[in-house]
Design an enzyme around this catalytic site. Structure first.
Site, PDB file in Angstrom:
ATOM      1  N   ILE A  44     -37.564  20.230 -21.375  1.00 59.81           N
ATOM      2  CA  ILE A  44     -36.300  19.527 -21.532  1.00 59.81           C
ATOM      3  C   ILE A  44     -35.582  20.148 -22.721  1.00 59.81           C
ATOM      4  CG2 ILE A  44     -35.194  17.310 -22.050  1.00 59.81           C
ATOM      5  CD1 ILE A  44     -37.602  15.928 -20.756  1.00 59.81           C
ATOM      6  N   CYS A  45     -34.317  20.513 -22.519  1.00 61.92           N
ATOM      7  CA  CYS A  45     -33.472  21.003 -23.597  1.00 61.92           C
ATOM      8  C   CYS A  45     -34.106  22.225 -24.267  1.00 61.92           C
ATOM      9  CB  CYS A  45     -33.213  19.869 -24.587  1.00 61.92           C
ATOM     10  SG  CYS A  45     -31.883  20.183 -25.774  1.00 61.92           S
ATOM     11  N   THR A  46     -34.283  22.199 -25.576  1.00 58.64           N
ATOM     12  CA  THR A  46     -34.813  23.353 -26.302  1.00 58.64           C
ATOM     13  C   THR A  46     -36.314  23.500 -26.159  1.00 58.64           C
ATOM     14  OG1 THR A  46     -34.837  21.986 -28.298  1.00 58.64           O
ATOM     15  CG2 THR A  46     -32.934  23.441 -27.967  1.00 58.64           C
TER      16      THR A  46
END
Length: 320
Positions: free
Chosen positions: A106-108
């Site tokens: 998720i995300c970074t």
């Protein structure tokens, strides 16, 4: 029960960390839980959260060895985010993941997968604001920052923050069908599917005199079985075709035609899952025309035929 392990890397993004336990933990079918979700760190110490507090986790990295799915939330940890490297404990934790496990970020969290080499030669995404940093650190990855998530089979990545919800719902839908995903979404009071990609959230000023296309999208969704085209949608929005197309892409990240096809495929999948309609009628009611056209679109999108999809996801509906 499917084992989901969430790996919290130091400086973890708290919002991301809570998404998988909430969505997978909510999923039920016939009243039975479908996933067991555990959260672990790279060692037995508490994990710092980027919002300014520390989380005490119930599990150490040893539970990774039992995972069917591993989720890595966003993190600000310096090694993957700044230098393209993993420190010893993080590298050792990732080594514990079974070779046949599904891995999600998720995300970074995608920076961690990039540093581990798990995205080399693959298509992936991350938060649009960090796309250039990602490209510089991990040039072997085919990064697409315009989408909400990328499903590359056994490795899946999502864009920033709330796109983790989209990815988890996509996995629920892929594992157990739309109804399970929809129930989980309703329980969490989130939409079961968001249109377009993250490009619609990038800060790009638009002329103040242009209206939104949202009402036209709602109008089109109620008429998917009818012959709709760009001219008709622009006319309904009371815009020129050129203005409508530009505004539509800015708001959704997709062209009107691509969005319309996406909605029709989604509606066809829903009808295959929840009704006994013959395939040719499903094609007609979803606006895809013929059974052959539906078959072509499903094969291109998810790699299966309509009948195979129905066998997998329908709730006991007999095949036509």
């Amino acid at each position: 029960m499917h084992e989901v392990v969430v790996l919290a890397v130091d400086e973890v993004v708290g919002y991301d960390l809570n998404i998988p336990p909430q969505l997978f933990g909510t999923a039920r079918k016939n009243g039975e839980r479908l996933y067991r979700v555990r959260v672990c760190g790279v060692d037995d110490r508490p994990v710092r959260v980027s919002a300014g507090y520390t989380a005490v986790l119930d599990h150490g990295p040893e539970v990774l060895a039992e995972a069917d799915t591993v989720v890595i939330p966003g993190t600000r940890v310096a090694g993957p985010r700044r230098h393209g490297t993993l420190d010893g404990p993080l590298a050792a934790a990732i080594e514990l993941i079974p070779a046949d496990a599904r891995i999600m970020s998720i995300c970074t969290g995608a920076f961690v997968l990039g540093a581990a080499g798990l995205l080399d030669g693959r298509r992936a995404t991350t938060h649009w604001a960090y796309a250039e940093e990602f490209r510089q650190l991990y040039p072997k990855v085919d990064l697409d920052e315009n989408v909400l998530f990328v499903d590359d089979g056994d490795v899946l990545t999502s864009a920033g923050l709330a796109a983790g919800v989209d990815l988890c719902l996509h996995v629920l839908r892929s594992d157990h069908g739309s109804e399970v995903a929809n129930v989980a979404a309703r329980h969490c009071v989130v939409p079961p599917w968001r249109d377009g990609g993250q490009s619609q959230y990038i800060d790009r000023p638009l002329p103040a005199d242009e209206g939104s296309t949202a009402a036209t999208r709602d109008w089109a969704l109620r008429r998917l079985g009818e012959p709709l085209d760009l001219a008709a949608m622009a006319a309904q929005a009371r815009m020129s075709v050129r203005t409508f197309s530009r505004r539509f892409r800015a708001e959704t990240g997709l062209s009107p035609r691509a969005w319309l096809i996406q909605q029709r495929i989604r509606h066809a999948r829903h009808l295959l899952e929840t009704t006994r309609l013959p395939v040719d009628q499903v094609a007609a009611e979803s606006g895809l025309g013929t059974a052959a056209s539906l078959r072509q679109h499903l094969n291109a999108t998810i790699g299966v035929s309509p009948l195979a999809y129905r066998r997998t996801f329908s709730e006991g509906a007999p095949l036509p």
